[in-house]
Design a protein around this motif. Structure first.
Motif, PDB file in Angstrom:
ATOM      1  N   UNK A   5       0.840  -1.201   0.000  1.00  0.00           N
ATOM      2  CA  UNK A   5       0.000   0.000   0.000  1.00  0.00           C
ATOM      3  C   UNK A   5       0.882   1.260   0.000  1.00  0.00           C
ATOM      4  N   UNK A   6       0.457   2.285  -0.745  1.00  0.00           N
ATOM      5  CA  UNK A   6       1.230   3.518  -0.886  1.00  0.00           C
ATOM      6  C   UNK A   6       0.680   4.685  -0.065  1.00  0.00           C
ATOM      7  N   UNK A   7      -0.647   4.689   0.155  1.00  0.00           N
ATOM      8  CA  UNK A   7      -1.312   5.791   0.867  1.00  0.00           C
ATOM      9  C   UNK A   7      -2.280   5.187   1.874  1.00  0.00           C
ATOM     10  N   UNK A   8      -2.311   5.731   3.090  1.00  0.00           N
ATOM     11  CA  UNK A   8      -3.305   5.294   4.074  1.00  0.00           C
ATOM     12  C   UNK A   8      -4.181   6.486   4.437  1.00  0.00           C
ATOM     13  N   UNK A   9      -5.478   6.225   4.537  1.00  0.00           N
ATOM     14  CA  UNK A   9      -6.465   7.278   4.818  1.00  0.00           C
ATOM     15  C   UNK A   9      -6.958   7.070   6.250  1.00  0.00           C
ATOM     16  N   UNK A  10      -6.677   8.043   7.140  1.00  0.00           N
ATOM     17  CA  UNK A  10      -6.892   7.821   8.578  1.00  0.00           C
ATOM     18  C   UNK A  10      -7.503   9.036   9.284  1.00  0.00           C
ATOM     19  N   UNK A  11      -8.091   8.739  10.449  1.00  0.00           N
ATOM     20  CA  UNK A  11      -8.635   9.788  11.323  1.00  0.00           C
ATOM     21  C   UNK A  11      -7.596  10.255  12.347  1.00  0.00           C
ATOM     22  N   UNK A  12      -6.973   9.295  13.032  1.00  0.00           N
ATOM     23  CA  UNK A  12      -6.125   9.593  14.194  1.00  0.00           C
ATOM     24  C   UNK A  12      -4.678   9.817  13.755  1.00  0.00           C
ATOM     25  N   UNK A  13      -4.405  11.017  13.299  1.00  0.00           N
ATOM     26  CA  UNK A  13      -3.140  11.293  12.617  1.00  0.00           C
ATOM     27  C   UNK A  13      -1.926  11.078  13.523  1.00  0.00           C
ATOM     28  N   UNK A  14      -1.949  11.654  14.697  1.00  0.00           N
ATOM     29  CA  UNK A  14      -0.768  11.597  15.576  1.00  0.00           C
ATOM     30  C   UNK A  14      -0.319  10.156  15.799  1.00  0.00           C
ATOM     31  N   UNK A  15      -1.268   9.265  16.112  1.00  0.00           N
ATOM     32  CA  UNK A  15      -0.927   7.880  16.423  1.00  0.00           C
ATOM     33  C   UNK A  15      -0.610   7.084  15.160  1.00  0.00           C
ATOM     34  N   UNK A  16      -1.415   7.270  14.122  1.00  0.00           N
ATOM     35  CA  UNK A  16      -1.215   6.484  12.913  1.00  0.00           C
ATOM     36  C   UNK A  16       0.049   6.894  12.155  1.00  0.00           C
ATOM     37  N   UNK A  17       0.455   8.161  12.277  1.00  0.00           N
ATOM     38  CA  UNK A  17       1.718   8.604  11.669  1.00  0.00           C
ATOM     39  C   UNK A  17       2.888   7.846  12.290  1.00  0.00           C
ATOM     40  N   UNK A  18       2.823   7.602  13.594  1.00  0.00           N
ATOM     41  CA  UNK A  18       3.880   6.827  14.252  1.00  0.00           C
ATOM     42  C   UNK A  18       3.880   5.388  13.750  1.00  0.00           C
ATOM     43  N   UNK A  19       2.703   4.821  13.604  1.00  0.00           N
ATOM     44  CA  UNK A  19       2.584   3.451  13.097  1.00  0.00           C
ATOM     45  C   UNK A  19       3.172   3.358  11.690  1.00  0.00           C
ATOM     46  N   UNK A  20       2.825   4.324  10.849  1.00  0.00           N
ATOM     47  CA  UNK A  20       3.320   4.350   9.471  1.00  0.00           C
ATOM     48  C   UNK A  20       4.831   4.500   9.444  1.00  0.00           C
ATOM     49  N   UNK A  21       5.368   5.421  10.228  1.00  0.00           N
ATOM     50  CA  UNK A  21       6.814   5.661  10.234  1.00  0.00           C
ATOM     51  C   UNK A  21       7.582   4.423  10.692  1.00  0.00           C
ATOM     52  N   UNK A  22       7.065   3.753  11.712  1.00  0.00           N
ATOM     53  CA  UNK A  22       7.756   2.562  12.222  1.00  0.00           C
ATOM     54  C   UNK A  22       7.680   1.425  11.208  1.00  0.00           C
ATOM     55  N   UNK A  23       6.518   1.258  10.584  1.00  0.00           N
ATOM     56  CA  UNK A  23       6.372   0.198   9.582  1.00  0.00           C
ATOM     57  C   UNK A  23       7.252   0.482   8.376  1.00  0.00           C
ATOM     58  N   UNK A  24       7.289   1.739   7.939  1.00  0.00           N
ATOM     59  CA  UNK A  24       8.161   2.108   6.827  1.00  0.00           C
ATOM     60  C   UNK A  24       9.627   1.815   7.139  1.00  0.00           C
ATOM     61  N   UNK A  25      10.034   2.089   8.363  1.00  0.00           N
ATOM     62  CA  UNK A  25      11.427   1.845   8.747  1.00  0.00           C
ATOM     63  C   UNK A  25      11.782   0.375   8.584  1.00  0.00           C
ATOM     64  N   UNK A  26      10.833  -0.515   8.871  1.00  0.00           N
ATOM     65  CA  UNK A  26      11.084  -1.953   8.752  1.00  0.00           C
ATOM     66  C   UNK A  26      10.940  -2.447   7.318  1.00  0.00           C
ATOM     67  N   UNK A  27       9.946  -1.916   6.589  1.00  0.00           N
ATOM     68  CA  UNK A  27       9.613  -2.456   5.272  1.00  0.00           C
ATOM     69  C   UNK A  27      10.378  -1.760   4.149  1.00  0.00           C
ATOM     70  N   UNK A  28      10.371  -0.444   4.155  1.00  0.00           N
ATOM     71  CA  UNK A  28      10.972   0.291   3.040  1.00  0.00           C
ATOM     72  C   UNK A  28      12.432   0.609   3.292  1.00  0.00           C
ATOM     73  N   UNK A  29      12.766   1.041   4.493  1.00  0.00           N
ATOM     74  CA  UNK A  29      14.128   1.244   4.968  1.00  0.00           C
ATOM     75  C   UNK A  29      14.924   2.301   4.210  1.00  0.00           C
TER      76      UNK A  29
END
Length: 403
Positions: A375-399
């Motif tokens: 997935x390239x784009x995520x559409x979310x309500x809870x930005x502060x928390x989900x941005x952290x989730x995205x950043x951590x997942x990106x660090x592991x997956x995309x690097x």
């Protein structure tokens, strides 16, 4: 101790890195990458004569092909075919099929197009630089997951209905989301919850446009308009909106495609159906999306401006939503950027037995899975928390931004 390790490469890039670690030559590395990249390709409704030829040719190249049992005793006229092989084997197969009768030339073209689209546009495999242009901003897809913030200016949305349907509240929320790090702001003026009441074009404009005008003046963030109505879309683009998000995949109002083409803006096409009935869930969804893509292309929308959304929560029950989540790679394989919208959805509520405001962890789980599956784009309500989730997942997956 045995000095053996099983490798499970997730992409062409993973294959290249492992070959390079061995110290192989550059030329050898390129050759071996096509031998190491494995694909399952399914063909539908192939004639008996064509299927026999395809199977024999794939087997002769060292690959595999599964056909219906009735092909062997000539008891059926058509069959689906499941091909299994490396990229090199498919290239050899395509060359042979191109010069054959029985409709095999067309089959070879379809296989070639599908493999090329996936390899050229999918960030896990592509060496190409794919750019998403939104107004003055240009995002390099594949470097990181983009975060789209949801701003519902409606009184009846399933999650936050009525919270932001007043101008001041909507502006305050938009400012907060920009501060928290969104890449795109998606504004919707009509609820999409089950059994919602549709609104007229005029009412949708009255809800959305005052907020859109203020945001465009005050905030430097690309704005997407969540609408399936061509007239609303065109007026919003005239005001300066940068993207369109159609929950009906151009099938409620096909004129929306011409609007997107004329203004040369990205268009997100979501899977949806009026009749909730499937024969083969993933096949039906993929073919539905292909129909929508064809509508967009025929209207003049450029390939680089097409985004796909699997439509989690739309015309799908819990079991079907979970199955789509487990097969998101098949949407990515179509060769277009994929947007995933699972935030606070009923799928999460049904699994965890929680109301919308308590679905934070469930949303996080769906985003993490989605990113690992392309997935390239995520559409979310809870930005502060989900941005952290995205950043951590990106660090592991995309690097790419972290190593």
């Amino acid at each position: 101790m045995s000095k053996v390790r099983i490798l499970l490469p997730k992409s062409r890039e993973d294959i290249r890195k492992e070959i390079d670690k061995i110290g192989a030559s550059k030329q050898g590395s390129v050759i071996m990458q096509s031998k190491g990249q494995f694909f399952w390709v399914k063909l539908y409704d192939v004639s008996l004569r064509a299927s026999i030829f395809v199977k024999q040719e794939m087997l002769s190249k060292g690959g595999e092909a599964a056909v219906a049992h009735g092909v062997g005793d000539f008891s059926q006229d058509k069959t689906d075919i499941l091909l299994m092989g490396t990229l090199k084997q498919y290239k050899q197969l395509i060359l042979k099929l191109k010069i054959q009768p029985f409709g095999l030339k067309a089959i070879s073209a379809d296989i070639e197009e599908a493999l090329n689209q996936y390899n050229n546009h999918h960030w896990m495999n592509s060496s190409k630089e794919n750019i998403l242009k939104l107004g003055k901003k240009a995002f390099k897809l594949g470097q990181r997951t983009l975060v789209m913030g949801i701003l519902n200016v409606t009184p009846d949305s399933f999650s936050d209905g009525g919270r932001f349907n007043k101008l001041d509240n909507a502006l305050e929320q938009a400012r907060l989301m920009v501060q928290q790090g969104i890449d795109i702001l998606d504004i919707g003026g009509e609820s999409t919850r089950p059994n919602h009441q549709s609104v007229s074009e005029q009412e949708e404009m009255e809800r959305v446009f005052p907020v859109l005008e203020k945001i465009l003046k005050e905030l430097e963030v690309p704005v997407s308009i969540d609408t399936y109505k061509a007239s609303v879309a065109e007026e919003a683009l005239k005001m300066g909106a940068h993207m369109l998000n159609d929950i009906w995949g151009l099938k409620k109002d096909p004129r929306l495609a011409s609007v997107a083409a004329r203004y040369e803006v990205p268009l997100c096409i979501m899977h949806n159906r009026t009749v909730h009935q499937y024969q083969d869930l993933m096949k039906d969804i993929v073919f539905d999306l292909k129909e929508s893509v064809n509508l967009a292309c025929e209207a003049g929308v450029k390939n680089e401006n097409i985004i796909l959304d699997p439509g989690i929560g739309f015309a799908k029950n819990l079991s079907e939503n979970l199955e789509v989540m487990n097969h998101l790679e098949e949407i990515s394989a179509l060769g277009y950027p994929v947007l995933l919208g699972t935030s606070r959805k009923s799928m999460i509520g049904k699994v965890l037995d929680l109301p919308p405001e308590a679905r934070l962890e469930g949303t996080a789980a769906t985003l993490t899975l989605g990113i690992t599956r392309g997935v390239d784009i995520v559409r979310v309500h809870d930005i502060e928390y989900m941005k952290r989730v995205v950043d951590m997942t990106d660090a592991m997956v995309r690097r790419k931004e972290y190593c």
